[in-house]
Design an enzyme around this catalytic site. Structure first.
Site, mmCIF file in Angstrom:
data_model
loop_
_atom_site.group_PDB
_atom_site.id
_atom_site.type_symbol
_atom_site.label_atom_id
_atom_site.label_comp_id
_atom_site.label_asym_id
_atom_site.label_seq_id
_atom_site.Cartn_x
_atom_site.Cartn_y
_atom_site.Cartn_z
ATOM 1 N N GLU A 151 -1.857 -3.064 -2.009
ATOM 2 C CA GLU A 151 -1.495 -3.290 -0.775
ATOM 3 C C GLU A 151 -2.535 -2.324 -0.088
ATOM 4 O O GLU A 151 -1.733 -1.013 -0.262
ATOM 5 C CB GLU A 151 -0.803 -4.196 0.024
ATOM 6 N N CYS B 288 -1.905 3.319 5.241
ATOM 7 C CA CYS B 288 -0.938 3.112 4.333
ATOM 8 C C CYS B 288 -1.155 2.997 2.897
ATOM 9 O O CYS B 288 -1.454 2.237 2.627
ATOM 10 C CB CYS B 288 0.527 2.422 4.744
ATOM 11 N N CYS C 159 7.601 -3.265 -7.339
ATOM 12 C CA CYS C 159 8.642 -2.827 -7.536
ATOM 13 C C CYS C 159 10.131 -2.499 -8.129
ATOM 14 O O CYS C 159 10.257 -4.088 -7.860
ATOM 15 C CB CYS C 159 8.852 -2.129 -5.693
ATOM 16 N N CYS D 58 15.072 -4.166 -3.266
ATOM 17 C CA CYS D 58 15.562 -3.853 -1.598
ATOM 18 C C CYS D 58 15.760 -5.299 -1.433
ATOM 19 O O CYS D 58 15.111 -5.792 -1.009
ATOM 20 C CB CYS D 58 15.218 -2.629 -0.777
ATOM 21 N N CYS E 203 13.206 -6.797 1.193
ATOM 22 C CA CYS E 203 11.710 -6.363 0.690
ATOM 23 C C CYS E 203 10.932 -7.259 -0.157
ATOM 24 O O CYS E 203 11.278 -7.594 -0.962
ATOM 25 C CB CYS E 203 11.634 -4.810 0.164
ATOM 26 N N GLU F 76 7.772 2.915 -5.398
ATOM 27 C CA GLU F 76 8.416 4.000 -4.495
ATOM 28 C C GLU F 76 7.846 4.550 -5.472
ATOM 29 O O GLU F 76 8.013 5.223 -6.835
ATOM 30 C CB GLU F 76 9.871 3.814 -5.261
ATOM 31 N N SER G 19 14.092 6.009 4.065
ATOM 32 C CA SER G 19 14.519 5.007 3.717
ATOM 33 C C SER G 19 16.200 4.379 3.756
ATOM 34 O O SER G 19 17.188 4.511 2.214
ATOM 35 C CB SER G 19 13.873 3.463 3.431
ATOM 36 N N HIS H 193 18.699 2.536 7.026
ATOM 37 C CA HIS H 193 18.616 1.057 6.858
ATOM 38 C C HIS H 193 20.130 0.929 6.698
ATOM 39 O O HIS H 193 21.029 -0.741 7.108
ATOM 40 C CB HIS H 193 17.934 0.085 5.605
ATOM 41 N N CYS I 173 4.757 -4.991 4.117
ATOM 42 C CA CYS I 173 4.858 -4.351 2.772
ATOM 43 C C CYS I 173 5.199 -5.631 1.527
ATOM 44 O O CYS I 173 6.076 -5.859 1.518
ATOM 45 C CB CYS I 173 5.800 -3.520 2.943
HETATM 46 N N1 SAH Z 1 9.806 3.419 -1.293
HETATM 47 C C1 SAH Z 1 9.041 3.515 -0.446
HETATM 48 C C2 SAH Z 1 8.283 2.957 0.630
HETATM 49 C C3 SAH Z 1 7.843 1.820 0.516
HETATM 50 S S1 SAH Z 1 8.299 0.907 2.127
HETATM 51 C C4 SAH Z 1 10.601 3.758 0.430
HETATM 52 O O1 SAH Z 1 11.194 2.604 0.439
HETATM 53 O O2 SAH Z 1 10.229 3.716 1.614
HETATM 54 C C5 SAH Z 1 8.196 1.446 3.230
HETATM 55 C C6 SAH Z 1 9.147 0.750 4.320
HETATM 56 O O3 SAH Z 1 8.951 0.033 4.544
HETATM 57 C C7 SAH Z 1 10.641 1.001 3.874
HETATM 58 O O4 SAH Z 1 11.212 1.643 5.280
HETATM 59 C C8 SAH Z 1 11.288 -0.376 3.697
HETATM 60 O O5 SAH Z 1 12.308 -0.169 4.055
HETATM 61 C C9 SAH Z 1 10.516 -0.994 4.577
HETATM 62 N N2 SAH Z 1 10.662 -2.020 4.633
HETATM 63 C C10 SAH Z 1 10.031 -2.342 3.769
HETATM 64 N N3 SAH Z 1 10.677 -4.374 4.058
HETATM 65 C C11 SAH Z 1 10.700 -4.371 5.100
HETATM 66 C C12 SAH Z 1 10.739 -5.543 6.042
HETATM 67 N N4 SAH Z 1 11.067 -7.214 5.876
HETATM 68 N N5 SAH Z 1 10.720 -5.366 7.187
HETATM 69 C C13 SAH Z 1 10.759 -4.019 7.720
HETATM 70 N N6 SAH Z 1 10.947 -3.297 7.115
HETATM 71 C C14 SAH Z 1 10.334 -3.467 5.728
#
Ligand code: SAH
Length: 343
Positions: A89, A102, A109, A113, A116, A157, A211, A213, A330
Site C-alpha cells: 500500500e 506514505c 512485516c 506488533c 498492527c 519495518e 513507534s 506505544h 495500515c
Molecule cells: N514498522 C514501522 C513503520 C510502519 S507502522 C514502525 O513500526 O514504526 C507506522 C505507524 O503506524 C507505527 O507507529 C505503527 O505502530 C502505527 N500503527 C500500526 N498499526 C496501527 C493501528 N492499528 N492503529 C494506529 N496506528 C497503527
C-alpha cells in the site's frame, strides 16, 4: 531477467559502457525511472536500437495499480501490485504544507506488533529500493500532483530492510531525478536500536520517528515483541544520542489503546521517561483491526492524555485522522483485497 531499475546507477553506467554507449545515457534512463516510465519503449530519447538491446538484457515490469480508495478529504490509498503478484500500500495525503506520501518498505512485516494489520501473516519479502521509488512515481503519475513529503510508515519495518531503504533515500534525493530534500523525509521504526545509531550517521538530515506505544518495558513488551530484543532504556538512550548528534527532534508515535497504555499512570510514566528530551509525541487513536480485539481510547481520554504530557513539559499532539471514511489501518487494504480487485 533482472529489472533495469534494480541496478544501481553505477551498475547501469557499467552496463551501458559495455554496450558501447556514452555515459549520459544512464542519466537519461534514470530520469525516465524517476518520471515513472512504465516501459523501456517509453524512453523515446534513447535510440530505438538501444531500447531493443536493453529489452533483451533486462525486464521493466510493474507495479500496476490494483485498487484505489479515495476519501472525501482527498486522501488516496493505493494498492500496488508488483510483477511477482505481491501487493503493498501507498497512501497519498493532502496537508496545508503540501502533499505527502506514505510508503511501504516490505511485503508484510516480521515485527509482530499486537495492534498492527501489516504483520498478520508475517513478512513475505523485502522491497527493493526501486520498488519503493516506484510507489512514489506511480502515485505522482496517477494524481498528476507533486509530492513533497515522504514518510516511511507503510507496511514493513524500514530498519529490517536497512540497505535497500538507504539506497531508496539516496535515489529519491538524487538531484538528477526527483531531488527530494532529505529534510522532507521521515523514517519510522519500531525500535531496532543498532540501526537507529547507524541511521543517525548515514542520514542525519532525515527525520526519525519511533513507534513507542508504551510508557514502560512491561507495557511495551506486551504490545511489541521487538521490546524483548531492545529494551526501552536502550531505545531511549539511542534516541537521546540521535537528538544530540543531529540536533533534530525525535517524534514518538503513541497509539492509544483502551485499557492497555492510556491510563493516567501511563501518561505519568511517559512524561518522566521523556522529560527534558528534544522530542514530540504524536498520539494516534488506534485504528481497530478486527483480529486484534483491541479498541481505541475515546477522544476525551486522548485529550486528557495529551494535556497531561503538555502540562509536564512534553509537547504532544493528537494525530488528525485523514481518510477516516476509507479507513483501514495500515496494512488492511492489502489484507482485505483479493488479487482479483481492479479499479
Ligand atoms: N514498522 C514501522 C513503520 C510502519 S507502522 C514502525 O513500526 O514504526 C507506522 C505507524 O503506524 C507505527 O507507529 C505503527 O505502530 C502505527 N500503527 C500500526 N498499526 C496501527 C493501528 N492499528 N492503529 C494506529 N496506528 C497503527
Amino acid at each position: 531477467m533482472e529489472d533495469l531499475r534494480s541496478l544501481t546507477r553505477e551498475e547501469r553506467k557499467q552496463l551501458l559502457r559495455e554496450m558501447g554507449q556514452p555515459a549520459y545515457r544512464e542519466k537519461q534512463i534514470f530520469k525516465w525511472i524517476c518520471r515513472g516510465a512504465s516501459s523501456i519503449d517509453e524512453m523515446t530519447d534513447l535510440p530505438a536500437s538501444l531500447r531493443e538491446s536493453l529489452k533483451e538484457r533486462s525486464s521493466f515490469e510493474g507495479p500496476e495499480i490494483a485498487a484505489v480508495q479515495t476519501s472525501s478529504d482527498g486522501t488516496r490509498k493505493y494498492l500496488l501490485r508488483f510483477s511477482d503478484g505481491n501487493c503493498v500500500e501507498a497512501v497519498f495525503m493532502r496537508y496545508d504544507y503540501g502533499n505527502s506520501l506514505c510508503i511501504s518498505t516490505q511485503v508484510g512485516c516480521a515485527m509482530g506488533c499486537r495492534f498492527c494489520a501489516s504483520t498478520i501473516g508475517g513478512k513475505v519479502r523485502d522491497l527493493k529500493a526501486w520498488e519503493m521509488l516506484s510507489e512514489y512515481t506511480s502515485v505522482c503519475r496517477d494524481t498528476g500532483l507533486p509530492i513533497n513529503h515522504v514518510v516511511l510508515m507503510g507496511i514493513g519495518e524500514p530498519f529490517d530492510n536497512y540497505k535497500e531503504v538507504c539506497r531508496f533515500l539516496s535515489d529519491i534525493h538524487d538531484p538528477d531525478g526527483i531531488g527530494l530534500s532529505l529534510r522532507n523525509i521521515t523514517v519510522s521504526t519500531c525500535g531496532i536500536v543498532p540501526k537507529i545509531e547507524a541511521f543517525g550517521r548515514d542520514f542525519p538530515q532525515v527525520n526519525l520517528a519511533i513507534s513507542l506505544h508504551a510508557s514502560d518495558q512491561q507495557e511495551r513488551e506486551a504490545l511489541m515483541p521487538i521490546a524483548k530484543a531492545y529494551d526501552i532504556d536502550a531505545l531511549l538512550a539511542a534516541c537521546r544520542a540521535h537528538g544530540e548528534a543531529t540536533g533534530r527532534r525525535v517524534t514518538f508515535e503513541y497509539t492509544l489503546i483502551e485499557g492497555k497504555n492510556d491510563s493516567e499512570k501511563s501518561a505519568r510514566a511517559l512524561a518522566s521517561l521523556l522529560k527534558g528530551m528534544l522530542c514530540h509525541v504524536n498520539l494516534i487513536p488506534l485504528n481497530p483491526v478486527a483480529e486484534t480485539g483491541l479498541k481505541s481510547s475515546g477522544r476525551e481520554r486522548a485529550e486528557e492524555f495529551r494535556s497531561y504530557l503538555e502540562a509536564h513539559g512534553v509537547p504532544a499532539t493528537i494525530r488528525r485522522r485523514l481518510g477516516a471514511d476509507i479507513d483501514a489501518a495500515c496494512g488492511q487494504l492489502r489484507k482485505n483485497t483479493s488479487t482479483e480487485v481492479k479499479r
